[in-house]
Design an enzyme around this catalytic site. Structure first.
Site, PDB file in Angstrom:
ATOM      1  N   LYS A  22       0.832  -1.208   0.000  1.00 38.96           N
ATOM      2  CA  LYS A  22       0.000   0.000   0.000  1.00 38.96           C
ATOM      3  C   LYS A  22       0.862   1.250   0.000  1.00 38.96           C
ATOM      4  CE  LYS A  22      -2.877   2.553   3.373  1.00 38.96           C
ATOM      5  NZ  LYS A  22      -1.882   3.558   3.804  1.00 38.96           N
ATOM      6  N   ASN A  23       1.831   1.290   0.902  1.00 40.62           N
ATOM      7  CA  ASN A  23       2.626   2.501   1.083  1.00 40.62           C
ATOM      8  C   ASN A  23       3.631   2.741  -0.036  1.00 40.62           C
ATOM      9  OD1 ASN A  23       1.291   3.132   3.467  1.00 40.62           O
ATOM     10  ND2 ASN A  23       2.761   2.024   4.742  1.00 40.62           N
ATOM     11  N   ARG A  92      -5.286   9.980   3.631  1.00 47.76           N
ATOM     12  CA  ARG A  92      -4.124  10.798   3.926  1.00 47.76           C
ATOM     13  C   ARG A  92      -3.180  10.897   2.729  1.00 47.76           C
ATOM     14  NH1 ARG A  92      -1.574  14.724   6.932  1.00 47.76           N
ATOM     15  NH2 ARG A  92       0.667  14.382   6.854  1.00 47.76           N
ATOM     16  N   CYS A 116      -6.792   7.954   8.681  1.00 49.13           N
ATOM     17  CA  CYS A 116      -6.893   7.473  10.056  1.00 49.13           C
ATOM     18  C   CYS A 116      -6.601   8.584  11.061  1.00 49.13           C
ATOM     19  CB  CYS A 116      -5.913   6.317  10.290  1.00 49.13           C
ATOM     20  SG  CYS A 116      -6.337   4.817   9.396  1.00 49.13           S
ATOM     21  N   ARG A 121      -0.277  14.578  12.325  1.00 47.62           N
ATOM     22  CA  ARG A 121       0.332  14.394  11.009  1.00 47.62           C
ATOM     23  C   ARG A 121       0.221  15.659  10.146  1.00 47.62           C
ATOM     24  NH1 ARG A 121      -1.063   8.491   8.691  1.00 47.62           N
ATOM     25  NH2 ARG A 121      -3.196   9.178   8.674  1.00 47.62           N
ATOM     26  N   PRO A 122       0.750  16.797  10.600  1.00 46.58           N
ATOM     27  CA  PRO A 122       0.597  18.041   9.838  1.00 46.58           C
ATOM     28  C   PRO A 122       1.308  17.970   8.497  1.00 46.58           C
ATOM     29  CG  PRO A 122       2.214  18.315  11.585  1.00 46.58           C
ATOM     30  CD  PRO A 122       1.596  16.965  11.791  1.00 46.58           C
ATOM     31  N   ASP A 124       2.608  20.614   7.104  1.00 45.43           N
ATOM     32  CA  ASP A 124       3.463  21.786   6.979  1.00 45.43           C
ATOM     33  C   ASP A 124       4.878  21.428   6.517  1.00 45.43           C
ATOM     34  OD1 ASP A 124       3.651  20.623   9.615  1.00 45.43           O
ATOM     35  OD2 ASP A 124       4.959  22.275  10.166  1.00 45.43           O
ATOM     36  N   ASP A 305       3.766   1.493  12.235  1.00 39.72           N
ATOM     37  CA  ASP A 305       2.651   0.760  11.630  1.00 39.72           C
ATOM     38  C   ASP A 305       2.515  -0.673  12.158  1.00 39.72           C
ATOM     39  OD1 ASP A 305       1.761   2.861  10.150  1.00 39.72           O
ATOM     40  OD2 ASP A 305       2.413   2.099   8.202  1.00 39.72           O
ATOM     41  N   ILE A 327       6.136   8.515  17.271  1.00 43.33           N
ATOM     42  CA  ILE A 327       5.787   9.090  15.971  1.00 43.33           C
ATOM     43  C   ILE A 327       4.366   9.644  15.943  1.00 43.33           C
ATOM     44  CG2 ILE A 327       5.578   8.586  13.498  1.00 43.33           C
ATOM     45  CD1 ILE A 327       7.862   6.563  13.868  1.00 43.33           C
ATOM     46  N   ARG A 397      -8.664  -0.702   4.102  1.00 39.66           N
ATOM     47  CA  ARG A 397      -7.842   0.333   3.482  1.00 39.66           C
ATOM     48  C   ARG A 397      -6.435  -0.170   3.184  1.00 39.66           C
ATOM     49  NH1 ARG A 397      -6.672   4.610   6.795  1.00 39.66           N
ATOM     50  NH2 ARG A 397      -5.632   5.417   4.944  1.00 39.66           N
TER      51      ARG A 397
END
Length: 422
Positions: A22-23, A92, A116, A121-122, A124, A305, A327, A397
């Site tokens: 997925k990632n 995301r 999620c 999890r900004p 910026d 994860d 994290i 997902r």
């Protein structure tokens, strides 16, 4: 509401092929927008997040064919004004479209991405880095509006080795004027897989897998066929499911170098682990041992994860385990659901103390995020009696067909729109 109904207490045994990552697939799909033509991605997992990304691509005018594990994308013509805001809000990873879209179209308006609720999890880090490449960014009606007269190569030092920011900068750098250097870059295998795809497409890229990546922009791109790496998080989930329930498994299509930290922890818990010609084999101990001082870290450290799944397994290990989450601040939300099943878990700030109990007991629990949902499935397989895990949509997902895979190993698990009526 979709749910999993699980009858626990059965050891798992057998052999499984691990599907594509997925990632890794999601940023590669986003990167396909860089080429004004047809790209073929093989090994693409049939999961909800990929389906959302396909809907986004179709909404902007891409022709998409998805058959078995082959995804064919024709990005000859795109129109970003028609982008699906509904799908953006569901995942995301939609933020990964930013680098490719700015590189090709020089503008993009993007709603804040969803997904999620495991922490702030900004975005910026992404935005400040892109500003250094010549992107003007402002918030318009709650959305992020980005525009550039042309991307310029830059030397960018990330404040944190963010995987998504590293990937966005790699895609933007491919279309920038000059050379882009990313320092303190993420070293995850999925970043290296994106680099492999970009290289196959014609991008000159160096240093992927290290903390310093260089990208030469404005290379001539061409048609690409590429196979996505296997999913190390799915592989780890199944290894821990077998470790927690007892039994033996051989996982095919698994790279040891992607999972070294988890395999070491499995051995510390008492499991036998060895590499085979086809992948990795794990044999579970009768009752696992606790493990002290586990810290989630960027690769090659223990992945965040996998933290929830490991917590579920340690809930019945002999002794006291301690996990530190460095994290995502909300990764411990699954602990409350495990406590309903009889787990002895105490949370304080970013520290979880798990005192192993003899047995978990099946009950009604609810998934709140992707990996937490997978952890509750593992707990249900370990537990005495029946367990209902609500909100299975979270698990879908990232896992192609977790019921089919676990059933193949001897689990009794089924998917239901309302398992309470089953």
């Amino acid at each position: 509401m979709s749910s999993y109904l699980i009858s626990g207490g059965r050891p798992l045994n057998g052999q499984l092929h691990v599907h594509g990552s997925k990632n890794a697939a999601l940023p590669i799909i986003a990167a396909s927008l860089l080429y004004q033509g047809v790209t073929v991605i093989r090994g693409c997992p049939d999961i909800l997040d990929v389906r959302y990304m396909i809907k986004i691509l179709r909404s902007i005018g891409c022709g998409v064919v998805y058959q078995d594990d082959m995804l064919q994308i024709d990005a000859s013509e795109i129109c970003l004004e028609n982008i699906s805001r509904e799908c953006i809000g569901k995942m995301r990873s939609s933020i990964l479209l930013l680098g490719a879209a700015l590189g090709r179209c020089r503008h993009m308006t993007l709603d804040y991405p969803g997904g999620c609720t495991i922490g702030a999890r900004p975005v910026d880090i992404h935005l400040k880095a892109l500003e250094q490449m010549g992107v003007h960014i402002e918030e318009v009606d709650g959305a992020i509006h980005c525009e550039t007269e042309g991307l310029s190569g830059a030397r960018i030092v990330l404040p944190y080795p963010s995987v998504g920011a590293t990937e966005n900068l790699m895609m933007a750098g491919a279309m920038a004027e000059g050379i882009t250097w990313i320092q303190n870059a993420a070293k995850e295998p999925e970043v290296s897989d994106l680099a492999g795809f970009l290289s196959a497409m014609g991008v000159s890229i160096y240093g992927a897998g290290t903390d310093r990546i260089g990208i030469l922009g404005k290379c001539s791109l061409h048609h690409t066929e590429y196979r996505v790496m296997s999913d190390r998080i799915v592989a780890g989930t199944y290894l821990l499911a077998v470790a927690g329930t007892g039994g033996e498994i051989e996982l095919l299509n698994v790279a040891e170098q992607h999972m070294h930290c988890l395999l070491h922890l499995c051995e510390a818990m008492g499991c036998e682990v060895r590499m085979t010609e086809k992948g990795v084999r794990l044999k579970s101990a009768r009752r696992l041992f606790a493990v002290e001082d586990i810290h989630t870290q960027p690769f090659p450290g223990f992945p965040t994860d996998m933290q929830s799944q490991l917590m579920a397994v340690l809930a019945t290990a002999r002794g006291e385990s301690v996990i530190y989450e460095h994290i995502f601040e909300n990764r411990f939300r699954t602990a409350g659901e495990l406590q309903k099943m009889g787990a002895d878990i105490q949370i304080k700030n970013n520290r979880a103390v798990i005192r192993g109990v003899r047995k978990l007991k099946g009950c009604h629990v609810s998934a709140r995020d992707l990996r937490g949902g997978a952890a509750l499935v593992i707990a249900g397989l370990m537990a005495e009696g029946d367990t209902i895990v609500e909100n299975s949509i979270f698990v879908e997902r990232g896992y192609q067909d977790i019921c089919k895979d676990l059933t193949q190993l001897g689990a009794e698990i089924r998917h239901s729109r309302d398992a309470r009526e089953g």
